[in-house]
Design an enzyme around this catalytic site. Structure first.
Site, PDB file in Angstrom:
ATOM      1  N   ASN A 158       0.794  -1.237   0.000  1.00 50.21           N
ATOM      2  CA  ASN A 158       0.000   0.000   0.000  1.00 50.21           C
ATOM      3  C   ASN A 158       0.823   1.282   0.000  1.00 50.21           C
ATOM      4  O   ASN A 158       0.413   2.261  -0.589  1.00 50.21           O
ATOM      5  CB  ASN A 158      -1.021  -0.015   1.147  1.00 50.21           C
ATOM      6  CG  ASN A 158      -0.378  -0.046   2.500  1.00 50.21           C
ATOM      7  OD1 ASN A 158       0.752  -0.511   2.650  1.00 50.21           O
ATOM      8  ND2 ASN A 158      -1.070   0.438   3.501  1.00 50.21           N
ATOM      9  N   LYS A 198      12.740  -6.535   0.817  1.00 52.58           N
ATOM     10  CA  LYS A 198      11.814  -7.439   0.111  1.00 52.58           C
ATOM     11  C   LYS A 198      10.494  -6.706  -0.078  1.00 52.58           C
ATOM     12  O   LYS A 198       9.732  -6.521   0.855  1.00 52.58           O
ATOM     13  CB  LYS A 198      11.585  -8.731   0.897  1.00 52.58           C
ATOM     14  CG  LYS A 198      10.996  -9.796  -0.022  1.00 52.58           C
ATOM     15  CD  LYS A 198      10.048 -10.754   0.630  1.00 52.58           C
ATOM     16  CE  LYS A 198       8.609 -10.359   0.637  1.00 52.58           C
ATOM     17  NZ  LYS A 198       7.931 -10.031  -0.611  1.00 52.58           N
ATOM     18  N   PRO A 199      10.238  -6.287  -1.341  1.00 52.53           N
ATOM     19  CA  PRO A 199       8.990  -5.561  -1.584  1.00 52.53           C
ATOM     20  C   PRO A 199       7.822  -6.522  -1.722  1.00 52.53           C
ATOM     21  O   PRO A 199       8.014  -7.734  -1.866  1.00 52.53           O
ATOM     22  CB  PRO A 199       9.264  -4.859  -2.915  1.00 52.53           C
ATOM     23  CG  PRO A 199      10.230  -5.756  -3.626  1.00 52.53           C
ATOM     24  CD  PRO A 199      11.049  -6.450  -2.558  1.00 52.53           C
ATOM     25  N   ALA A 200       6.604  -5.977  -1.719  1.00 48.54           N
ATOM     26  CA  ALA A 200       5.419  -6.804  -1.981  1.00 48.54           C
ATOM     27  C   ALA A 200       5.433  -7.224  -3.455  1.00 48.54           C
ATOM     28  O   ALA A 200       5.941  -6.491  -4.310  1.00 48.54           O
ATOM     29  CB  ALA A 200       4.159  -6.007  -1.665  1.00 48.54           C
ATOM     30  N   SER A 201       4.839  -8.370  -3.744  1.00 50.07           N
ATOM     31  CA  SER A 201       4.940  -8.913  -5.108  1.00 50.07           C
ATOM     32  C   SER A 201       4.167  -8.098  -6.140  1.00 50.07           C
ATOM     33  O   SER A 201       4.505  -8.137  -7.319  1.00 50.07           O
ATOM     34  CB  SER A 201       4.451 -10.351  -5.136  1.00 50.07           C
ATOM     35  OG  SER A 201       5.344 -11.119  -4.378  1.00 50.07           O
ATOM     36  N   GLY A 243       2.933  -4.983   7.502  1.00 49.54           N
ATOM     37  CA  GLY A 243       1.986  -5.807   6.770  1.00 49.54           C
ATOM     38  C   GLY A 243       0.834  -6.185   7.674  1.00 49.54           C
ATOM     39  O   GLY A 243       0.577  -5.525   8.695  1.00 49.54           O
ATOM     40  N   SER A 244       0.169  -7.258   7.331  1.00 49.24           N
ATOM     41  CA  SER A 244      -1.035  -7.631   8.065  1.00 49.24           C
ATOM     42  C   SER A 244      -0.682  -8.301   9.398  1.00 49.24           C
ATOM     43  O   SER A 244       0.417  -8.834   9.574  1.00 49.24           O
ATOM     44  CB  SER A 244      -1.873  -8.581   7.213  1.00 49.24           C
ATOM     45  OG  SER A 244      -1.093  -9.700   6.880  1.00 49.24           O
ATOM     46  N   GLU A 263       4.832  -3.350  12.216  1.00 52.19           N
ATOM     47  CA  GLU A 263       3.812  -2.321  11.969  1.00 52.19           C
ATOM     48  C   GLU A 263       2.674  -3.046  11.268  1.00 52.19           C
ATOM     49  O   GLU A 263       2.790  -3.408  10.096  1.00 52.19           O
ATOM     50  CB  GLU A 263       4.377  -1.203  11.080  1.00 52.19           C
ATOM     51  CG  GLU A 263       5.535  -0.437  11.693  1.00 52.19           C
ATOM     52  CD  GLU A 263       5.142   0.433  12.882  1.00 52.19           C
ATOM     53  OE1 GLU A 263       3.942   0.521  13.201  1.00 52.19           O
ATOM     54  OE2 GLU A 263       6.050   1.014  13.492  1.00 52.19           O
ATOM     55  N   LEU A 264       1.588  -3.278  11.985  1.00 54.37           N
ATOM     56  CA  LEU A 264       0.569  -4.212  11.487  1.00 54.37           C
ATOM     57  C   LEU A 264      -0.747  -3.500  11.166  1.00 54.37           C
ATOM     58  O   LEU A 264      -0.794  -2.301  11.031  1.00 54.37           O
ATOM     59  CB  LEU A 264       0.377  -5.327  12.518  1.00 54.37           C
ATOM     60  CG  LEU A 264       1.678  -6.039  12.916  1.00 54.37           C
ATOM     61  CD1 LEU A 264       1.417  -7.073  13.994  1.00 54.37           C
ATOM     62  CD2 LEU A 264       2.348  -6.677  11.715  1.00 54.37           C
ATOM     63  N   CYS A 267      -2.986   1.816   6.398  1.00 54.04           N
ATOM     64  CA  CYS A 267      -3.113   1.246   7.747  1.00 54.04           C
ATOM     65  C   CYS A 267      -3.787   2.250   8.665  1.00 54.04           C
ATOM     66  O   CYS A 267      -4.502   1.874   9.580  1.00 54.04           O
ATOM     67  CB  CYS A 267      -1.749   0.849   8.278  1.00 54.04           C
ATOM     68  SG  CYS A 267      -0.557   2.168   8.152  1.00 54.04           S
ATOM     69  N   GLU A 306     -10.142  -5.640  10.028  1.00 57.28           N
ATOM     70  CA  GLU A 306      -9.631  -4.496   9.277  1.00 57.28           C
ATOM     71  C   GLU A 306     -10.251  -4.499   7.888  1.00 57.28           C
ATOM     72  O   GLU A 306     -10.172  -5.504   7.185  1.00 57.28           O
ATOM     73  CB  GLU A 306      -8.107  -4.585   9.153  1.00 57.28           C
ATOM     74  CG  GLU A 306      -7.546  -3.443   8.323  1.00 57.28           C
ATOM     75  CD  GLU A 306      -6.023  -3.496   8.183  1.00 57.28           C
ATOM     76  OE1 GLU A 306      -5.479  -4.604   8.043  1.00 57.28           O
ATOM     77  OE2 GLU A 306      -5.405  -2.421   8.201  1.00 57.28           O
TER      78      GLU A 306
HETATM   79  P1  NAD Z   1       0.899  -8.774   3.925  1.00 63.31           P
HETATM   80  O1  NAD Z   1       1.030  -9.073   5.375  1.00 63.31           O
HETATM   81  O2  NAD Z   1       0.116  -9.685   3.083  1.00 63.31           O
HETATM   82  O3  NAD Z   1       2.341  -8.674   3.237  1.00 63.31           O
HETATM   83  C1  NAD Z   1       3.348  -7.770   3.688  1.00 63.31           C
HETATM   84  C2  NAD Z   1       4.706  -8.254   3.195  1.00 63.31           C
HETATM   85  O4  NAD Z   1       5.019  -9.480   3.851  1.00 63.31           O
HETATM   86  C3  NAD Z   1       4.772  -8.540   1.688  1.00 63.31           C
HETATM   87  O5  NAD Z   1       6.041  -8.134   1.205  1.00 63.31           O
HETATM   88  C4  NAD Z   1       4.652 -10.042   1.642  1.00 63.31           C
HETATM   89  O6  NAD Z   1       5.248 -10.588   0.475  1.00 63.31           O
HETATM   90  C5  NAD Z   1       5.427 -10.432   2.888  1.00 63.31           C
HETATM   91  N1  NAD Z   1       5.133 -11.767   3.408  1.00 63.31           N
HETATM   92  C6  NAD Z   1       3.971 -12.442   3.331  1.00 63.31           C
HETATM   93  N2  NAD Z   1       4.106 -13.650   3.906  1.00 63.31           N
HETATM   94  C7  NAD Z   1       5.380 -13.727   4.368  1.00 63.31           C
HETATM   95  C8  NAD Z   1       6.129 -14.718   5.050  1.00 63.31           C
HETATM   96  N3  NAD Z   1       5.581 -15.865   5.381  1.00 63.31           N
HETATM   97  N4  NAD Z   1       7.415 -14.464   5.343  1.00 63.31           N
HETATM   98  C9  NAD Z   1       7.970 -13.278   5.022  1.00 63.31           C
HETATM   99  N5  NAD Z   1       7.329 -12.295   4.369  1.00 63.31           N
HETATM  100  C10 NAD Z   1       6.040 -12.522   4.056  1.00 63.31           C
HETATM  101  O7  NAD Z   1       0.332  -7.264   3.863  1.00 63.31           O
HETATM  102  P2  NAD Z   1      -0.179  -6.457   2.594  1.00 63.31           P
HETATM  103  O8  NAD Z   1      -1.483  -7.046   2.169  1.00 63.31           O
HETATM  104  O9  NAD Z   1       0.911  -6.278   1.594  1.00 63.31           O
HETATM  105  O10 NAD Z   1      -0.420  -5.014   3.263  1.00 63.31           O
HETATM  106  C11 NAD Z   1      -1.589  -4.651   3.903  1.00 63.31           C
HETATM  107  C12 NAD Z   1      -1.472  -4.753   5.407  1.00 63.31           C
HETATM  108  O11 NAD Z   1      -0.387  -3.973   5.872  1.00 63.31           O
HETATM  109  C13 NAD Z   1      -2.685  -4.187   6.126  1.00 63.31           C
HETATM  110  O12 NAD Z   1      -3.036  -5.033   7.185  1.00 63.31           O
HETATM  111  C14 NAD Z   1      -2.200  -2.846   6.652  1.00 63.31           C
HETATM  112  O13 NAD Z   1      -2.910  -2.349   7.752  1.00 63.31           O
HETATM  113  C15 NAD Z   1      -0.797  -3.178   6.977  1.00 63.31           C
HETATM  114  N6  NAD Z   1      -0.010  -1.957   7.064  1.00 63.31           N
HETATM  115  C16 NAD Z   1       0.410  -1.533   8.301  1.00 63.31           C
HETATM  116  C17 NAD Z   1       1.131  -0.344   8.416  1.00 63.31           C
HETATM  117  C18 NAD Z   1       1.602   0.150   9.755  1.00 63.31           C
HETATM  118  O14 NAD Z   1       2.504   0.978   9.761  1.00 63.31           O
HETATM  119  N7  NAD Z   1       1.072  -0.320  10.865  1.00 63.31           N
HETATM  120  C19 NAD Z   1       1.439   0.395   7.275  1.00 63.31           C
HETATM  121  C20 NAD Z   1       0.990  -0.071   6.039  1.00 63.31           C
HETATM  122  C21 NAD Z   1       0.289  -1.255   5.958  1.00 63.31           C
END
Ligand code: NAD
Length: 491
Positions: free
Chosen positions: A157, A180-183, A233-234, A255-256, A290, A391
């Site tokens: 995001n 490691k960026p998101a895919s 991430g989540s 940061e979730l 987030c 969420e």
């Molecule tokens: P996600 O958790 O699906 O993925 C985040 C990252 O983790 C990606 O790069 C993904 O490839 C990686 N990942 C996934 N599985 C993994 C594993 N098993 N091992 C290592 N890496 C792995 O999140 P998303 O869908 O990309 O982003 C949305 C989420 O991020 C929402 O829940 C949002 O609230 C949260 N977010 C939080 C903040 C904050 O600062 N608190 C900021 C932005 C986004």
């Protein structure tokens, strides 16, 4: 023809060892392939880790006396990004979906963050004291040293600003970074890492590896040379990250997810509150932030009027391709996001919630090939609907009346999340009580959910651990070495 992008390992642009690739498509126009990217795996991640360990051992980069030299490179980098802002902003919109203005806004946030941390050049220091131990005089000293190799795992995001929040403090402190960026959003991050090399970061110090989370992410989490993980991430993936990283006892910041509440009191500037919640709170980045406003609680006396004010403003937002200047809100980033918000909305509607505006995916005409969903406001959402508890990472906003601030606080605090929160009121007493009673790491009063590098960012409860930005964000990237040195006999 789609552009080819390569990973950066040991300062060089490389394909995956396996030769495999994957496509990144434009979420506004899914038949457009924006870039072709290496599908890296554990072998590629290991190459980057080994190169970083070697660079930390042999280059000038981590040396304590080189912090001003690192600062100059961070400044040069900020200037380079400024020069390339238009190109990077367009690329970000094409891979992520957000409107161009928000993309360049993210790049401004990255520039600000690098400039802020460059300002720590020459200022990272420990303490010296002298103590007496019986007859002996001892010099006690703390030295702030880099942690080593720090991994950065990013969500889709905010691929640019969150990159800066992690990479800038790590680098000024003298660490190496592995990104490691998101895919679905690796392209701008690759371009940004390329510019780090051009700015003068030594080979191996800043690497980026693209590919599936299972292969690349797993190697990063387990390899003992990676000392620190900064994950955004989540919440579910954050839990897995913590478990995977715990055998090697790595530092982890998380940061979730969040489900940020906003309370609107009857003495607020209602027009400003409605405009801010709609334009910058819920529907910015198509609701995929987030710290989006995800639940609104309005004092009962102004509830109906306020819902109508928000609905009018939401209806006025133009949905479309983020590169078109008239667009206010782009598509969701991927189909998974769109179907997830549809699931939450369907659950609420089944429990007799009412849609005030929006509510159904946009799939005709110019919307046919993108992941579009309109700004949506729902009312009468019962307490047991998932929309109040989970969420919602898209443009759907549930609104509920509350008697007063105390009921608002109780409802606001009723989820597992605790990232951000907002209040609109002109009463100092109401504001102070809100700040005291709300369970969240960040609070916005009469303002949009803005983040700035000068002050820490992070959540409580299931929204995470640790802080990014500010002095606390830098401290996460430094180890304290505590030294006791015999000086001589006391007089
Ligand atoms: P996600 O958790 O699906 O993925 C985040 C990252 O983790 C990606 O790069 C993904 O490839 C990686 N990942 C996934 N599985 C993994 C594993 N098993 N091992 C290592 N890496 C792995 O999140 P998303 O869908 O990309 O982003 C949305 C989420 O991020 C929402 O829940 C949002 O609230 C949260 N977010 C939080 C903040 C904050 O600062 N608190 C900021 C932005 C986004």
């Amino acid at each position: 023809m789609a552009d080819r992008f390569r990973m950066i390992i040991n300062g060089a642009s490389v394909e995956a060892r396996s030769g495999a690739t994957f496509e990144v498509r434009n979420p506004a126009q899914t038949d457009e392939v924006v870039g072709i990217v290496p599908k890296g795996d554990a072998d590629d991640a290991r190459d980057a880790i080994v190169a970083a360990a070697e660079a930390l051992r042999t280059s000038w980069w981590p040396r304590l006396h080189e912090s001003r030299r690192r600062g100059r490179i961070l400044q040069r980098y900020a200037a380079l990004v400024e020069e390339h802002k238009d190109r990077l902003g367009r690329l970000l919109t094409r891979e992520q979906g957000k409107i161009y203005k928000e993309s360049t806004g993210e790049l401004d946030s990255l520039i600000n963050t690098f400039e802020y941390y460059a300002g720590y050049a020459g200022k990272i220091s420990g303490e010296v004291k002298y103590v007496r131990d019986g007859d002996a005089v001892i010099k006690v000293e703390t030295r702030k040293q880099p942690v080593g190799l720090c991994a950065t795992i990013l969500p889709f995001n905010f691929p640019v600003s969150l990159y800066a929040w992690k990479v800038a403090p790590a680098l000024i402190a003298g660490n190496a970074v592995l990104i490691k960026p998101a895919s679905t959003t690796p392209l701008t991050d690759i371009a940004l890492t390329q510019l780090l090399q051009e700015a003068g970061v030594p080979p191996g110090i800043a690497s980026i590896v693209t590919g599936p989370a299972g292969a690349v992410g797993d190697e990063i989490l387990r390899h003992p040379a990676v000392k620190r993980i900064a994950f955004t991430g989540s919440t579910d993936v954050g839990r897995m990250v913590t478990q995977a990283a715990s055998p090697a006892l790595k530092h982890v910041t998380l940061e979730l997810g969040g489900s940020d509440p906003t309370i609107v009191a009857d003495d607020a500037d209602l027009d400003l509150a409605a405009e801010t919640i709609v334009r910058y709170g819920r529907f910015r980045n198509a609701g995929q932030s987030c710290t989006s406003v995800k639940r609104v609680f309005v004092f009962a006396s102004i509830y109906e009027r306020f819902v109508e004010m928000m609905a009018q403003k939401a209806r006025a937002l133009q949905v479309g391709d983020g590169l078109k200047p008239e667009t206010d809100m782009g598509p969701l980033n991927n189909e998974g996001q769109r179907s997830d918000i549809e699931r939450l909305l369907a659950d609420a509607l089944q429990r007799r919630a009412t849609v005030v505006t929006g509510g159904q995916r946009l799939s005709e005409g110019a919307y046919a090939k993108g992941y579009f969903f309109p700004p949506t406001i729902v009312v009468d959402v019962p307490d047991d609907a998932a929309l109040w508890q989970e969420e919602c990472f898209g443009p759907v906003l549930p609104v509920m009346p509350v008697r007063d601030l105390e009921e608002g606080l109780e409802r606001a605090n009723s989820t597992v999340f605790g990232l951000g929160s907002g209040l609109w009121s002109s009463s100092d007493r109401t504001i102070e009580r809100f700040i005291e009673g709300i369970e969240s790491g960040i609070v916005w009063i009469n303002y949009k959910p803005l983040s700035v590098p000068e002050t820490p960012f992070g959540g409580v409860k299931d929204s995470g651990t640790g802080r990014e930005l500010g002095a606390e964000g830098l401290a996460e990237y430094l180890e304290t070495k505590s030294i006791r040195k015999y000086v001589g006999k006391a007089d």
